[in-house]
Design a protein around this motif. Structure first.
Motif, PDB file in Angstrom:
ATOM      1  N   GLY A   1       0.826  -1.204   0.000  1.00 40.38           N
ATOM      2  CA  GLY A   1       0.000   0.000   0.000  1.00 40.38           C
ATOM      3  C   GLY A   1       0.856   1.248   0.000  1.00 40.38           C
ATOM      4  O   GLY A   1       2.031   1.222   0.379  1.00 40.38           O
ATOM      5  N   ALA A   2       0.268   2.335  -0.452  1.00 43.65           N
ATOM      6  CA  ALA A   2       0.946   3.629  -0.467  1.00 43.65           C
ATOM      7  C   ALA A   2      -0.088   4.715  -0.196  1.00 43.65           C
ATOM      8  O   ALA A   2      -1.269   4.552  -0.510  1.00 43.65           O
ATOM      9  CB  ALA A   2       1.629   3.866  -1.799  1.00 43.65           C
ATOM     10  N   ARG A   3       0.384   5.813   0.403  1.00 44.55           N
ATOM     11  CA  ARG A   3      -0.519   6.935   0.653  1.00 44.55           C
ATOM     12  C   ARG A   3       0.260   8.242   0.629  1.00 44.55           C
ATOM     13  O   ARG A   3       1.475   8.274   0.866  1.00 44.55           O
ATOM     14  CB  ARG A   3      -1.237   6.789   1.981  1.00 44.55           C
ATOM     15  N   LEU A   4      -0.460   9.295   0.327  1.00 50.81           N
ATOM     16  CA  LEU A   4       0.062  10.655   0.360  1.00 50.81           C
ATOM     17  C   LEU A   4      -0.911  11.470   1.198  1.00 50.81           C
ATOM     18  O   LEU A   4      -2.106  11.525   0.889  1.00 50.81           O
ATOM     19  CB  LEU A   4       0.173  11.217  -1.058  1.00 50.81           C
ATOM     20  N   ASN A   5      -0.414  12.064   2.280  1.00 50.16           N
ATOM     21  CA  ASN A   5      -1.263  12.804   3.213  1.00 50.16           C
ATOM     22  C   ASN A   5      -1.004  14.304   3.144  1.00 50.16           C
ATOM     23  O   ASN A   5       0.141  14.731   2.979  1.00 50.16           O
ATOM     24  CB  ASN A   5      -0.990  12.371   4.661  1.00 50.16           C
ATOM     25  N   ASN A   6      -2.054  15.051   3.315  1.00 54.24           N
ATOM     26  CA  ASN A   6      -2.016  16.499   3.513  1.00 54.24           C
ATOM     27  C   ASN A   6      -1.640  17.309   2.281  1.00 54.24           C
ATOM     28  O   ASN A   6      -0.929  18.304   2.382  1.00 54.24           O
ATOM     29  CB  ASN A   6      -1.109  16.874   4.691  1.00 54.24           C
ATOM     30  N   LEU A   7      -2.148  16.909   1.125  1.00 53.79           N
ATOM     31  CA  LEU A   7      -2.041  17.766  -0.055  1.00 53.79           C
ATOM     32  C   LEU A   7      -3.044  18.887   0.145  1.00 53.79           C
ATOM     33  O   LEU A   7      -4.245  18.632   0.214  1.00 53.79           O
ATOM     34  CB  LEU A   7      -2.420  16.995  -1.321  1.00 53.79           C
ATOM     35  N   GLY A   8      -2.576  20.113   0.301  1.00 52.12           N
ATOM     36  CA  GLY A   8      -3.559  21.156   0.538  1.00 52.12           C
ATOM     37  C   GLY A   8      -2.972  22.509   0.819  1.00 52.12           C
ATOM     38  O   GLY A   8      -1.811  22.796   0.524  1.00 52.12           O
ATOM     39  N   SER A   9      -3.804  23.340   1.420  1.00 52.04           N
ATOM     40  CA  SER A   9      -3.457  24.733   1.670  1.00 52.04           C
ATOM     41  C   SER A   9      -2.574  24.866   2.911  1.00 52.04           C
ATOM     42  O   SER A   9      -2.486  23.965   3.732  1.00 52.04           O
ATOM     43  CB  SER A   9      -4.739  25.551   1.854  1.00 52.04           C
ATOM     44  N   ASP A  10      -1.917  26.023   3.002  1.00 52.88           N
ATOM     45  CA  ASP A  10      -1.161  26.357   4.196  1.00 52.88           C
ATOM     46  C   ASP A  10      -2.134  26.769   5.293  1.00 52.88           C
ATOM     47  O   ASP A  10      -3.272  27.157   5.029  1.00 52.88           O
ATOM     48  CB  ASP A  10      -0.209  27.529   3.937  1.00 52.88           C
ATOM     49  N   ILE A  11      -1.658  26.718   6.529  1.00 57.19           N
ATOM     50  CA  ILE A  11      -2.453  27.203   7.652  1.00 57.19           C
ATOM     51  C   ILE A  11      -1.865  28.551   8.056  1.00 57.19           C
ATOM     52  O   ILE A  11      -0.658  28.681   8.225  1.00 57.19           O
ATOM     53  CB  ILE A  11      -2.501  26.172   8.801  1.00 57.19           C
ATOM     54  N   ASP A  12      -2.715  29.588   8.109  1.00 62.33           N
ATOM     55  CA  ASP A  12      -2.257  30.964   8.323  1.00 62.33           C
ATOM     56  C   ASP A  12      -2.779  31.520   9.637  1.00 62.33           C
ATOM     57  O   ASP A  12      -3.979  31.489   9.894  1.00 62.33           O
ATOM     58  CB  ASP A  12      -2.747  31.879   7.194  1.00 62.33           C
ATOM     59  N   PHE A  13      -1.860  32.055  10.448  1.00 61.66           N
ATOM     60  CA  PHE A  13      -2.210  32.787  11.663  1.00 61.66           C
ATOM     61  C   PHE A  13      -1.785  34.240  11.490  1.00 61.66           C
ATOM     62  O   PHE A  13      -0.699  34.515  10.960  1.00 61.66           O
ATOM     63  CB  PHE A  13      -1.464  32.221  12.885  1.00 61.66           C
ATOM     64  N   PHE A  14      -2.586  35.150  11.950  1.00 64.23           N
ATOM     65  CA  PHE A  14      -2.250  36.580  12.016  1.00 64.23           C
ATOM     66  C   PHE A  14      -1.944  37.216  10.670  1.00 64.23           C
ATOM     67  O   PHE A  14      -1.360  38.275  10.619  1.00 64.23           O
ATOM     68  CB  PHE A  14      -1.035  36.825  12.923  1.00 64.23           C
ATOM     69  N   ASP A  15      -2.230  36.596   9.569  1.00 62.25           N
ATOM     70  CA  ASP A  15      -1.921  37.104   8.221  1.00 62.25           C
ATOM     71  C   ASP A  15      -0.430  37.294   8.000  1.00 62.25           C
ATOM     72  O   ASP A  15      -0.019  37.823   6.991  1.00 62.25           O
ATOM     73  CB  ASP A  15      -2.650  38.426   7.930  1.00 62.25           C
ATOM     74  N   ARG A  16       0.398  36.921   8.969  1.00 64.79           N
ATOM     75  CA  ARG A  16       1.845  37.065   8.814  1.00 64.79           C
ATOM     76  C   ARG A  16       2.573  35.758   9.070  1.00 64.79           C
ATOM     77  O   ARG A  16       3.733  35.625   8.734  1.00 64.79           O
ATOM     78  CB  ARG A  16       2.400  38.108   9.774  1.00 64.79           C
ATOM     79  N   VAL A  17       1.919  34.816   9.718  1.00 63.47           N
ATOM     80  CA  VAL A  17       2.557  33.564  10.075  1.00 63.47           C
ATOM     81  C   VAL A  17       1.848  32.451   9.311  1.00 63.47           C
ATOM     82  O   VAL A  17       0.692  32.165   9.557  1.00 63.47           O
ATOM     83  CB  VAL A  17       2.479  33.306  11.591  1.00 63.47           C
ATOM     84  N   SER A  18       2.548  31.841   8.361  1.00 62.71           N
ATOM     85  CA  SER A  18       1.962  30.796   7.531  1.00 62.71           C
ATOM     86  C   SER A  18       2.858  29.566   7.584  1.00 62.71           C
ATOM     87  O   SER A  18       4.076  29.679   7.595  1.00 62.71           O
ATOM     88  CB  SER A  18       1.849  31.297   6.088  1.00 62.71           C
ATOM     89  N   ALA A  19       2.232  28.396   7.617  1.00 62.80           N
ATOM     90  CA  ALA A  19       3.003  27.153   7.649  1.00 62.80           C
ATOM     91  C   ALA A  19       2.307  26.119   6.768  1.00 62.80           C
ATOM     92  O   ALA A  19       1.080  26.003   6.806  1.00 62.80           O
ATOM     93  CB  ALA A  19       3.122  26.629   9.068  1.00 62.80           C
ATOM     94  N   PRO A  20       3.077  25.383   5.979  1.00 58.90           N
ATOM     95  CA  PRO A  20       2.458  24.323   5.179  1.00 58.90           C
ATOM     96  C   PRO A  20       2.056  23.156   6.073  1.00 58.90           C
ATOM     97  O   PRO A  20       2.664  22.923   7.119  1.00 58.90           O
ATOM     98  CB  PRO A  20       3.563  23.915   4.207  1.00 58.90           C
ATOM     99  N   LEU A  21       1.023  22.438   5.665  1.00 60.32           N
ATOM    100  CA  LEU A  21       0.680  21.203   6.349  1.00 60.32           C
ATOM    101  C   LEU A  21       1.794  20.198   6.096  1.00 60.32           C
ATOM    102  O   LEU A  21       2.444  20.242   5.043  1.00 60.32           O
ATOM    103  CB  LEU A  21      -0.648  20.656   5.832  1.00 60.32           C
ATOM    104  N   PRO A  22       2.035  19.273   7.013  1.00 57.80           N
ATOM    105  CA  PRO A  22       3.127  18.312   6.813  1.00 57.80           C
ATOM    106  C   PRO A  22       2.767  17.282   5.733  1.00 57.80           C
ATOM    107  O   PRO A  22       1.984  16.368   5.966  1.00 57.80           O
ATOM    108  CB  PRO A  22       3.275  17.651   8.184  1.00 57.80           C
ATOM    109  N   LEU A  23       3.319  17.455   4.544  1.00 59.62           N
ATOM    110  CA  LEU A  23       3.093  16.525   3.444  1.00 59.62           C
ATOM    111  C   LEU A  23       3.869  15.242   3.735  1.00 59.62           C
ATOM    112  O   LEU A  23       5.072  15.281   4.003  1.00 59.62           O
ATOM    113  CB  LEU A  23       3.563  17.136   2.126  1.00 59.62           C
ATOM    114  N   ILE A  24       3.174  14.100   3.718  1.00 57.24           N
ATOM    115  CA  ILE A  24       3.787  12.834   4.120  1.00 57.24           C
ATOM    116  C   ILE A  24       3.501  11.765   3.072  1.00 57.24           C
ATOM    117  O   ILE A  24       2.356  11.577   2.666  1.00 57.24           O
ATOM    118  CB  ILE A  24       3.244  12.371   5.489  1.00 57.24           C
ATOM    119  N   PHE A  25       4.541  11.048   2.655  1.00 58.93           N
ATOM    120  CA  PHE A  25       4.397   9.898   1.765  1.00 58.93           C
ATOM    121  C   PHE A  25       4.745   8.639   2.552  1.00 58.93           C
ATOM    122  O   PHE A  25       5.748   8.605   3.261  1.00 58.93           O
ATOM    123  CB  PHE A  25       5.318  10.007   0.550  1.00 58.93           C
ATOM    124  N   SER A  26       3.894   7.618   2.452  1.00 58.69           N
ATOM    125  CA  SER A  26       4.132   6.347   3.148  1.00 58.69           C
ATOM    126  C   SER A  26       3.937   5.194   2.179  1.00 58.69           C
ATOM    127  O   SER A  26       3.089   5.251   1.290  1.00 58.69           O
ATOM    128  CB  SER A  26       3.154   6.157   4.310  1.00 58.69           C
TER     129      SER A  26
END
Length: 182
Positions: A128-153
């Motif tokens: 089996g194989a999977r790819l998790n968290n293909l998507g948008s960044d999470i933004d706080f305060f309009d100045r602090v942005s972080a990507p979701l942890p993209l994971i391949f298994s």
């Protein structure tokens, strides 16, 4: 066949972290299986005077770093669809809404998980194989942005000892996970 499954889990982890998960799925025959899941992780009553705040947000109002308590909460809600494509190949995907809240601030992101399992046809062997968290960044305060942890298994399993008269069997499995940032 049309079957329904449900699961409820709660853990109180180290440092008073609360972790809860609820899931329900139902098979709809040829249409596939649909599921709904909710998972949360949080901590309440964190003393705000114990934390070191990065300089670029310490002056941000109403971020209070000196008095009172605050809460932290992660929440993910996912809608899943899975289906057997052939007698050996099954595929699925999950759309997720993810929120994080810290004190009075919150942020939202959207993500997609995709995966597949292939039955090799020998002693229950599958890969089996999977790819998790293909998507948008999470933004706080309009100045602090972080990507979701993209994971391949990727993983595999095989039934070393097949089921006996008492319902016992031994399955050996191995998997490897590769986060984007390691």
């Amino acid at each position: 066949d049309k079957g329904m499954q449900a699961s409820i889990n709660y853990n109180q982890w180290i440092a008073d972290l609360d972790h809860a998960a609820v899931g329900v799925s139902r098979s709809f025959g040829g249409l596939g299986t649909f599921g709904l899941g909710v998972v949360s992780l949080g901590l309440s009553g964190i003393e705000s005077n114990r934390d070191v705040v990065p300089g670029f947000i310490e002056d941000f109002e109403p971020f209070d770093t000196n008095t009172g308590d605050y809460d932290y909460q992660d929440l993910a809600i996912g809608l899943t669809w899975a289906r057997s494509v052939t007698d050996r190949l099954s595929m699925g995907l999950t759309g997720k809404l993810i929120t994080q809240s810290i004190d009075d601030e919150s942020a939202t992101a959207y993500a997609l998980d995709v995966g597949a399992i292939y039955d090799i046809g020998y002693r229950g062997a599958r890969i089996g194989a999977r790819l998790n968290n293909l998507g948008s960044d999470i933004d706080f305060f309009d100045r602090v942005s972080a990507p979701l942890p993209l994971i391949f298994s990727i993983g595999t399993a095989i039934d070393v000892l097949e089921e006996d008269d008492m319902g016992n069997k031994l399955t050996v499995m191995a998997d490897a996970t590769k986060p984007q940032d390691s």
